[in-house]
Design a protein around this motif. Structure first.
Motif, PDB file in Angstrom:
ATOM      1  N   ILE A   1       0.838  -1.195   0.000  1.00  0.00           N
ATOM      2  CA  ILE A   1       0.000   0.000   0.000  1.00  0.00           C
ATOM      3  C   ILE A   1       0.874   1.246   0.000  1.00  0.00           C
ATOM      4  O   ILE A   1       2.066   1.184   0.296  1.00  0.00           O
ATOM      5  CB  ILE A   1      -0.947   0.033   1.225  1.00  0.00           C
ATOM      6  N   ASP A   2       0.251   2.382  -0.330  1.00  0.00           N
ATOM      7  CA  ASP A   2       0.930   3.665  -0.212  1.00  0.00           C
ATOM      8  C   ASP A   2       0.608   4.252   1.149  1.00  0.00           C
ATOM      9  O   ASP A   2      -0.565   4.347   1.525  1.00  0.00           O
ATOM     10  CB  ASP A   2       0.488   4.620  -1.323  1.00  0.00           C
ATOM     11  N   ILE A   3       1.636   4.626   1.866  1.00  0.00           N
ATOM     12  CA  ILE A   3       1.492   5.225   3.189  1.00  0.00           C
ATOM     13  C   ILE A   3       1.893   6.690   3.079  1.00  0.00           C
ATOM     14  O   ILE A   3       2.954   7.001   2.530  1.00  0.00           O
ATOM     15  CB  ILE A   3       2.370   4.481   4.216  1.00  0.00           C
ATOM     16  N   PRO A   4       1.065   7.602   3.601  1.00  0.00           N
ATOM     17  CA  PRO A   4       1.427   9.017   3.520  1.00  0.00           C
ATOM     18  C   PRO A   4       2.575   9.362   4.456  1.00  0.00           C
ATOM     19  O   PRO A   4       2.784   8.700   5.477  1.00  0.00           O
ATOM     20  CB  PRO A   4       0.141   9.740   3.948  1.00  0.00           C
ATOM     21  N   ALA A   5       3.311  10.408   4.110  1.00  0.00           N
ATOM     22  CA  ALA A   5       4.353  10.923   4.998  1.00  0.00           C
ATOM     23  C   ALA A   5       3.682  11.445   6.265  1.00  0.00           C
ATOM     24  O   ALA A   5       2.534  11.903   6.228  1.00  0.00           O
ATOM     25  CB  ALA A   5       5.124  12.041   4.311  1.00  0.00           C
ATOM     26  N   VAL A   6       4.385  11.358   7.383  1.00  0.00           N
ATOM     27  CA  VAL A   6       3.799  11.791   8.646  1.00  0.00           C
ATOM     28  C   VAL A   6       4.848  12.481   9.514  1.00  0.00           C
ATOM     29  O   VAL A   6       5.956  11.973   9.676  1.00  0.00           O
ATOM     30  CB  VAL A   6       3.144  10.600   9.388  1.00  0.00           C
ATOM     31  N   PRO A   7       4.494  13.676  10.050  1.00  0.00           N
ATOM     32  CA  PRO A   7       5.418  14.337  10.980  1.00  0.00           C
ATOM     33  C   PRO A   7       5.349  13.650  12.337  1.00  0.00           C
ATOM     34  O   PRO A   7       4.264  13.267  12.803  1.00  0.00           O
ATOM     35  CB  PRO A   7       4.886  15.770  11.051  1.00  0.00           C
ATOM     36  N   VAL A   8       6.513  13.471  12.964  1.00  0.00           N
ATOM     37  CA  VAL A   8       6.579  12.794  14.253  1.00  0.00           C
ATOM     38  C   VAL A   8       7.537  13.512  15.204  1.00  0.00           C
ATOM     39  O   VAL A   8       8.439  14.218  14.776  1.00  0.00           O
ATOM     40  CB  VAL A   8       7.045  11.319  14.111  1.00  0.00           C
ATOM     41  N   ALA A   9       7.294  13.281  16.476  1.00  0.00           N
ATOM     42  CA  ALA A   9       8.267  13.597  17.510  1.00  0.00           C
ATOM     43  C   ALA A   9       8.785  12.243  17.983  1.00  0.00           C
ATOM     44  O   ALA A   9       8.034  11.262  18.004  1.00  0.00           O
ATOM     45  CB  ALA A   9       7.616  14.361  18.651  1.00  0.00           C
ATOM     46  N   TYR A  10      10.067  12.176  18.345  1.00  0.00           N
ATOM     47  CA  TYR A  10      10.610  10.873  18.716  1.00  0.00           C
ATOM     48  C   TYR A  10      11.668  10.973  19.800  1.00  0.00           C
ATOM     49  O   TYR A  10      12.270  12.025  20.023  1.00  0.00           O
ATOM     50  CB  TYR A  10      11.185  10.157  17.492  1.00  0.00           C
ATOM     51  N   LEU A  11      11.853   9.836  20.462  1.00  0.00           N
ATOM     52  CA  LEU A  11      12.952   9.633  21.399  1.00  0.00           C
ATOM     53  C   LEU A  11      13.786   8.485  20.852  1.00  0.00           C
ATOM     54  O   LEU A  11      13.239   7.514  20.325  1.00  0.00           O
ATOM     55  CB  LEU A  11      12.438   9.267  22.792  1.00  0.00           C
ATOM     56  N   ARG A  12      15.090   8.570  20.997  1.00  0.00           N
ATOM     57  CA  ARG A  12      15.988   7.562  20.427  1.00  0.00           C
ATOM     58  C   ARG A  12      16.526   6.615  21.491  1.00  0.00           C
ATOM     59  O   ARG A  12      16.971   7.024  22.553  1.00  0.00           O
ATOM     60  CB  ARG A  12      17.150   8.232  19.707  1.00  0.00           C
ATOM     61  N   TYR A  13      16.489   5.342  21.132  1.00  0.00           N
ATOM     62  CA  TYR A  13      17.119   4.280  21.916  1.00  0.00           C
ATOM     63  C   TYR A  13      18.378   3.876  21.151  1.00  0.00           C
ATOM     64  O   TYR A  13      18.359   3.788  19.919  1.00  0.00           O
ATOM     65  CB  TYR A  13      16.163   3.083  22.031  1.00  0.00           C
ATOM     66  N   LYS A  14      19.465   3.600  21.879  1.00  0.00           N
ATOM     67  CA  LYS A  14      20.682   3.110  21.226  1.00  0.00           C
ATOM     68  C   LYS A  14      21.171   1.891  21.984  1.00  0.00           C
ATOM     69  O   LYS A  14      21.359   1.935  23.200  1.00  0.00           O
ATOM     70  CB  LYS A  14      21.761   4.183  21.207  1.00  0.00           C
ATOM     71  N   GLY A  15      21.329   0.796  21.253  1.00  0.00           N
ATOM     72  CA  GLY A  15      21.794  -0.443  21.852  1.00  0.00           C
ATOM     73  C   GLY A  15      21.231  -1.631  21.097  1.00  0.00           C
ATOM     74  O   GLY A  15      20.632  -1.475  20.032  1.00  0.00           O
ATOM     75  N   PRO A  16      21.409  -2.821  21.634  1.00  0.00           N
ATOM     76  CA  PRO A  16      20.946  -4.024  20.940  1.00  0.00           C
ATOM     77  C   PRO A  16      19.427  -4.031  20.771  1.00  0.00           C
ATOM     78  O   PRO A  16      18.701  -3.631  21.678  1.00  0.00           O
ATOM     79  CB  PRO A  16      21.380  -5.168  21.859  1.00  0.00           C
ATOM     80  N   TYR A  17      18.982  -4.459  19.606  1.00  0.00           N
ATOM     81  CA  TYR A  17      17.549  -4.639  19.396  1.00  0.00           C
ATOM     82  C   TYR A  17      17.117  -5.845  20.225  1.00  0.00           C
ATOM     83  O   TYR A  17      17.902  -6.723  20.540  1.00  0.00           O
ATOM     84  CB  TYR A  17      17.243  -4.880  17.919  1.00  0.00           C
ATOM     85  N   GLY A  18      15.856  -5.875  20.584  1.00  0.00           N
ATOM     86  CA  GLY A  18      15.339  -6.985  21.378  1.00  0.00           C
ATOM     87  C   GLY A  18      14.523  -6.471  22.540  1.00  0.00           C
ATOM     88  O   GLY A  18      13.900  -5.411  22.468  1.00  0.00           O
ATOM     89  N   ALA A  19      14.542  -7.207  23.644  1.00  0.00           N
ATOM     90  CA  ALA A  19      13.688  -6.915  24.796  1.00  0.00           C
ATOM     91  C   ALA A  19      13.914  -5.513  25.362  1.00  0.00           C
ATOM     92  O   ALA A  19      12.975  -4.888  25.867  1.00  0.00           O
ATOM     93  CB  ALA A  19      13.915  -7.953  25.885  1.00  0.00           C
ATOM     94  N   ALA A  20      15.123  -4.991  25.263  1.00  0.00           N
ATOM     95  CA  ALA A  20      15.408  -3.666  25.821  1.00  0.00           C
ATOM     96  C   ALA A  20      14.578  -2.582  25.135  1.00  0.00           C
ATOM     97  O   ALA A  20      14.280  -1.551  25.752  1.00  0.00           O
ATOM     98  CB  ALA A  20      16.897  -3.346  25.704  1.00  0.00           C
TER      99      ALA A  20
END
Length: 154
Positions: free
Chosen positions: A6-25
């Motif tokens: 499908i085509d998804i429209p662009a969306v403005p977001v606010a975000y917080l960044r996580y840095k480290g291994p993907y997974g449960a954390a």
């Protein structure tokens, strides 16, 4: 796996960044850091996104970045440490996911390892993401939740 393109429209977001291994954390980051910030910022009841910035196959686990995002209106000004971005719109392969956080890597693996090669499509340079509905809820007894796994394709 049921996948729709499908085509998804662009969306403005606010975000917080996580840095480290993907997974449960990452689940811990959502519950312990992002959700309290989202509530304090008055941004509950909105579609949220989880954006895997790095490919864990080519990036050291401790260097992997993941952005927990929430849709915002134009003109929204977050307070640090939140940042602003726009998730680019376009054509995406979208698969429904229902399960626990522990089951998500296998679902992504099936989407990338089986569905994508068989589809005849190719991933493009936009980031992959998870899309969570505005009424997102996790079943308290089982930890089961629903979202969409989205791969930008061309």
């Amino acid at each position: 796996m049921d996948v729709k393109v499908i085509d998804i429209p662009a969306v403005p977001v606010a975000y917080l960044r996580y840095k480290g291994p993907y997974g449960a954390a990452i689940g811990d980051f959502w519950m312990e850091v992002f959700a309290p910030w989202q509530q304090a910022a008055g941004l509950q009841g909105r579609t949220t996104y989880g954006v895997a910035v790095d490919d864990p196959a080519t990036t050291a686990p401790e260097e992997c970045r993941y952005d927990a995002c929430v849709e915002i209106e134009p003109g929204y000004q977050p307070q640090a440490p939140a940042r602003l971005a726009e998730l680019p719109g376009g054509r995406c392969a979208v698969a429904a996911f229902k399960g626990t956080g522990d089951q998500m890597p296998a679902a992504w693996g099936e989407l990338f390892g089986q569905w994508l090669p068989a589809s005849g499509l190719q991933m493009d340079a936009r980031p992959c993401f998870e899309r969570y509905p505005a009424d997102y809820a996790m079943e308290p007894d089982t930890g089961v939740f629903e979202c969409e796994l989205c791969i930008p394709v061309k």
